[in-house]
Scaffold this motif. Sequence first.
Motif, PDB file in Angstrom:
ATOM      1  N   ALA A  30      -1.726   7.957  -3.933  1.00 51.99           N
ATOM      2  CA  ALA A  30      -0.927   9.128  -3.963  1.00 51.99           C
ATOM      3  C   ALA A  30      -2.646  10.118  -2.938  1.00 51.99           C
ATOM      4  O   ALA A  30      -2.533  10.864  -2.038  1.00 51.99           O
ATOM      5  CB  ALA A  30      -0.587   9.706  -4.800  1.00 51.99           C
ATOM      6  N   LEU A  31      -3.495  10.231  -3.839  1.00 51.09           N
ATOM      7  CA  LEU A  31      -4.698  10.523  -3.565  1.00 51.09           C
ATOM      8  C   LEU A  31      -5.630  11.125  -2.201  1.00 51.09           C
ATOM      9  O   LEU A  31      -5.459  11.516  -1.784  1.00 51.09           O
ATOM     10  CB  LEU A  31      -5.864  10.214  -4.691  1.00 51.09           C
ATOM     11  CG  LEU A  31      -7.463  10.353  -4.459  1.00 51.09           C
ATOM     12  CD1 LEU A  31      -7.452  12.112  -4.714  1.00 51.09           C
ATOM     13  CD2 LEU A  31      -8.667   9.833  -5.332  1.00 51.09           C
ATOM     14  N   PHE A  52       7.214   6.164  -1.437  1.00 52.27           N
ATOM     15  CA  PHE A  52       7.582   5.310  -1.302  1.00 52.27           C
ATOM     16  C   PHE A  52       6.512   4.576  -1.038  1.00 52.27           C
ATOM     17  O   PHE A  52       6.653   3.399  -0.981  1.00 52.27           O
ATOM     18  CB  PHE A  52       8.360   5.510   0.005  1.00 52.27           C
ATOM     19  CG  PHE A  52       8.392   4.666   1.234  1.00 52.27           C
ATOM     20  CD1 PHE A  52       9.481   3.238   1.369  1.00 52.27           C
ATOM     21  CD2 PHE A  52       7.683   4.248   2.300  1.00 52.27           C
ATOM     22  CE1 PHE A  52       9.667   2.670   1.649  1.00 52.27           C
ATOM     23  CE2 PHE A  52       7.432   3.485   3.114  1.00 52.27           C
ATOM     24  CZ  PHE A  52       8.948   2.329   2.359  1.00 52.27           C
ATOM     25  N   GLY A  53       5.238   4.906   0.084  1.00 55.93           N
ATOM     26  CA  GLY A  53       4.300   4.066   0.010  1.00 55.93           C
ATOM     27  C   GLY A  53       3.099   3.257  -1.049  1.00 55.93           C
ATOM     28  O   GLY A  53       2.789   2.188  -0.461  1.00 55.93           O
ATOM     29  N   SER A  54       3.344   4.173  -1.909  1.00 55.97           N
ATOM     30  CA  SER A  54       2.668   3.852  -3.112  1.00 55.97           C
ATOM     31  C   SER A  54       3.514   2.472  -3.838  1.00 55.97           C
ATOM     32  O   SER A  54       2.799   1.568  -4.364  1.00 55.97           O
ATOM     33  CB  SER A  54       1.927   4.880  -3.984  1.00 55.97           C
ATOM     34  OG  SER A  54       1.555   4.911  -5.007  1.00 55.97           O
ATOM     35  N   LEU A  55       4.443   3.034  -4.337  1.00 59.44           N
ATOM     36  CA  LEU A  55       5.677   1.824  -4.364  1.00 59.44           C
ATOM     37  C   LEU A  55       5.262   0.709  -3.713  1.00 59.44           C
ATOM     38  O   LEU A  55       5.657  -0.543  -4.264  1.00 59.44           O
ATOM     39  CB  LEU A  55       7.266   2.267  -4.379  1.00 59.44           C
ATOM     40  CG  LEU A  55       7.832   1.533  -4.607  1.00 59.44           C
ATOM     41  CD1 LEU A  55       7.919   0.914  -6.641  1.00 59.44           C
ATOM     42  CD2 LEU A  55       9.558   1.447  -4.881  1.00 59.44           C
ATOM     43  N   LEU A  56       5.620   0.668  -2.272  1.00 58.61           N
ATOM     44  CA  LEU A  56       5.633  -0.575  -1.188  1.00 58.61           C
ATOM     45  C   LEU A  56       4.443  -1.356  -1.699  1.00 58.61           C
ATOM     46  O   LEU A  56       4.056  -2.739  -1.766  1.00 58.61           O
ATOM     47  CB  LEU A  56       5.566   0.036   0.108  1.00 58.61           C
ATOM     48  CG  LEU A  56       5.752  -0.920   0.921  1.00 58.61           C
ATOM     49  CD1 LEU A  56       6.792  -2.220   0.842  1.00 58.61           C
ATOM     50  CD2 LEU A  56       6.094  -0.153   2.647  1.00 58.61           C
ATOM     51  N   GLY A  57       2.838  -0.177  -1.521  1.00 63.41           N
ATOM     52  CA  GLY A  57       2.193  -1.320  -1.479  1.00 63.41           C
ATOM     53  C   GLY A  57       2.056  -1.544  -3.486  1.00 63.41           C
ATOM     54  O   GLY A  57       0.659  -2.997  -3.590  1.00 63.41           O
ATOM     55  N   ILE A 180      10.461   3.780  -8.959  1.00 65.47           N
ATOM     56  CA  ILE A 180      11.108   3.550  -8.431  1.00 65.47           C
ATOM     57  C   ILE A 180      12.472   4.224  -9.002  1.00 65.47           C
ATOM     58  O   ILE A 180      13.597   5.289  -8.481  1.00 65.47           O
ATOM     59  CB  ILE A 180      11.618   1.189  -9.359  1.00 65.47           C
ATOM     60  CG1 ILE A 180      10.820   1.081  -8.476  1.00 65.47           C
ATOM     61  CG2 ILE A 180      13.266   1.827  -9.728  1.00 65.47           C
ATOM     62  CD1 ILE A 180      10.899  -0.401  -8.634  1.00 65.47           C
ATOM     63  N   VAL A 181      12.541   5.181 -10.558  1.00 66.96           N
ATOM     64  CA  VAL A 181      12.797   5.845 -11.227  1.00 66.96           C
ATOM     65  C   VAL A 181      12.849   7.332 -10.071  1.00 66.96           C
ATOM     66  O   VAL A 181      14.086   8.384  -9.751  1.00 66.96           O
ATOM     67  CB  VAL A 181      12.518   6.678 -12.477  1.00 66.96           C
ATOM     68  CG1 VAL A 181      13.304   7.599 -13.052  1.00 66.96           C
ATOM     69  CG2 VAL A 181      13.052   5.176 -13.621  1.00 66.96           C
ATOM     70  N   LEU A 199      10.270   8.181   9.050  1.00 66.23           N
ATOM     71  CA  LEU A 199       8.393   8.374   8.448  1.00 66.23           C
ATOM     72  C   LEU A 199       8.274   6.884   7.372  1.00 66.23           C
ATOM     73  O   LEU A 199       7.357   6.324   7.598  1.00 66.23           O
ATOM     74  CB  LEU A 199       7.664   9.404   7.633  1.00 66.23           C
ATOM     75  CG  LEU A 199       7.603  10.493   8.006  1.00 66.23           C
ATOM     76  CD1 LEU A 199       7.155  12.204   7.319  1.00 66.23           C
ATOM     77  CD2 LEU A 199       6.492  10.130   9.449  1.00 66.23           C
ATOM     78  N   PHE A 200       9.338   6.415   6.672  1.00 65.48           N
ATOM     79  CA  PHE A 200       9.145   5.285   5.615  1.00 65.48           C
ATOM     80  C   PHE A 200       8.932   4.205   6.986  1.00 65.48           C
ATOM     81  O   PHE A 200       8.163   3.115   6.650  1.00 65.48           O
ATOM     82  CB  PHE A 200      10.001   4.745   5.332  1.00 65.48           C
ATOM     83  CG  PHE A 200      10.187   6.258   3.918  1.00 65.48           C
ATOM     84  CD1 PHE A 200       9.604   6.869   3.807  1.00 65.48           C
ATOM     85  CD2 PHE A 200      11.448   6.072   3.449  1.00 65.48           C
ATOM     86  CE1 PHE A 200       9.440   7.861   2.410  1.00 65.48           C
ATOM     87  CE2 PHE A 200      12.075   7.029   2.204  1.00 65.48           C
ATOM     88  CZ  PHE A 200      10.915   7.558   1.666  1.00 65.48           C
ATOM     89  N   TRP A 201       9.764   3.652   8.013  1.00 65.75           N
ATOM     90  CA  TRP A 201       9.723   2.717   9.104  1.00 65.75           C
ATOM     91  C   TRP A 201       7.807   3.355   9.238  1.00 65.75           C
ATOM     92  O   TRP A 201       7.510   2.166   9.911  1.00 65.75           O
ATOM     93  CB  TRP A 201      10.739   3.136   9.854  1.00 65.75           C
ATOM     94  CG  TRP A 201      11.930   2.525   9.198  1.00 65.75           C
ATOM     95  CD1 TRP A 201      13.324   3.478   8.729  1.00 65.75           C
ATOM     96  CD2 TRP A 201      12.291   1.897   9.137  1.00 65.75           C
ATOM     97  NE1 TRP A 201      14.124   2.240   9.062  1.00 65.75           N
ATOM     98  CE2 TRP A 201      13.717   1.150   8.878  1.00 65.75           C
ATOM     99  CE3 TRP A 201      11.465  -0.082   9.754  1.00 65.75           C
ATOM    100  CZ2 TRP A 201      14.603   0.272   8.374  1.00 65.75           C
ATOM    101  CZ3 TRP A 201      12.494  -0.969   9.324  1.00 65.75           C
ATOM    102  CH2 TRP A 201      13.984  -1.300   9.072  1.00 65.75           C
ATOM    103  N   LEU A 202       7.697   4.222  10.446  1.00 64.46           N
ATOM    104  CA  LEU A 202       6.333   4.253  10.830  1.00 64.46           C
ATOM    105  C   LEU A 202       5.471   3.682   9.657  1.00 64.46           C
ATOM    106  O   LEU A 202       3.959   2.897  10.208  1.00 64.46           O
ATOM    107  CB  LEU A 202       5.996   5.811  10.849  1.00 64.46           C
ATOM    108  CG  LEU A 202       4.500   5.720  11.916  1.00 64.46           C
ATOM    109  CD1 LEU A 202       4.603   5.289  12.855  1.00 64.46           C
ATOM    110  CD2 LEU A 202       4.338   7.045  11.718  1.00 64.46           C
ATOM    111  N   VAL A 203       5.229   3.753   7.976  1.00 66.33           N
ATOM    112  CA  VAL A 203       3.998   3.788   7.439  1.00 66.33           C
ATOM    113  C   VAL A 203       4.119   2.868   6.941  1.00 66.33           C
ATOM    114  O   VAL A 203       3.098   1.608   6.486  1.00 66.33           O
ATOM    115  CB  VAL A 203       3.744   4.404   6.099  1.00 66.33           C
ATOM    116  CG1 VAL A 203       3.417   6.444   7.279  1.00 66.33           C
ATOM    117  CG2 VAL A 203       4.931   4.717   5.503  1.00 66.33           C
ATOM    118  N   GLY A 204       5.422   1.624   6.689  1.00 68.92           N
ATOM    119  CA  GLY A 204       5.307   0.078   5.937  1.00 68.92           C
ATOM    120  C   GLY A 204       4.200  -0.704   6.268  1.00 68.92           C
ATOM    121  O   GLY A 204       3.729  -0.818   5.149  1.00 68.92           O
ATOM    122  N   PRO A 205       4.687  -0.986   7.755  1.00 68.70           N
ATOM    123  CA  PRO A 205       4.124  -2.206   8.531  1.00 68.70           C
ATOM    124  C   PRO A 205       2.848  -1.862   7.179  1.00 68.70           C
ATOM    125  O   PRO A 205       2.136  -2.977   6.953  1.00 68.70           O
ATOM    126  CB  PRO A 205       4.159  -2.111   9.706  1.00 68.70           C
ATOM    127  CG  PRO A 205       5.502  -1.776   9.662  1.00 68.70           C
ATOM    128  CD  PRO A 205       5.588  -0.741   8.695  1.00 68.70           C
TER     129      PRO A 205
END
Length: 256
Positions: A30-31, A52-57, A180-181, A199-205
């Motif tokens: 996040a930072l 989303f990105g933090s959770l995925l990572g 998740i919560v 944006l999720f689709w863009l940053v996910g991979p």
Amino acid sequence: MTLDLPVALQIVGGALVAGFIQGMSGFAFALIATSLWVWTIEPQLVVPTVIFGSLLGQAISIHSVRKDIRVERAGPFVIGGVIGVPLGAMLLPLLDVTTFRFAVGSVLVVYCSIVLLGLRLPVFRNPGRLADGAVGLGSGVMGGASAMSGPPLILWVSMRGWSRNEQRATYQAFFITTQIVTIVMYVLTGVINRHSVQLFWLVGPPIVLASWVGSRWYRGLSDARFTRILFVLLLASGATMIGTSALQVVHGLVTR
């Protein structure tokens, strides 16, 4: 929502940097991501994309410490955090977030500076589950109120006398559960919408790739070097809180 190629590349670049650092340290997505994305993504989209990105990572990088996850160790923190996140979200309208972040940031800068200058940390080997749960609750409230749940929890586990794997397994289990919560809350309240999903689709991979590389890098770190990296990142987190708070105050004075 359409993005120009240069903007899309900046967003992907931010995802790669933040994903790698989180993969190496287990936190700080996040930072890093917020500081890089705030210039290219609308504010309403930054927060859900960061979560989303933090959770995925986290889901990718926690694989490196999966053997050290213990329910009895992480449980009190997780329970406290799950209770704290909704409380923090409810408190958000009542808080002066600028003052809150400035105060927390100041404590982090002073404390981490002292530690990095060589002062030995106190060690609390058996403070009890109630104390752990209270730290989890406070971290959850901070996360719900300011999207910064990491600092108090990471400071606390660093003083428990645990190995780097035990520390990381504990706070990553906490982050995954509370995020998740948070995601569920965002879906139910409409914060996550079709623009967020794009944006999720863009940053996910890139996040998946960078988090995996960072988690491989983590395996070569010693306990001492890992601890130093944690406190450098916490120091940066505190400085960022102070800086953004000061900018908000200046902006408020200018626009009056």
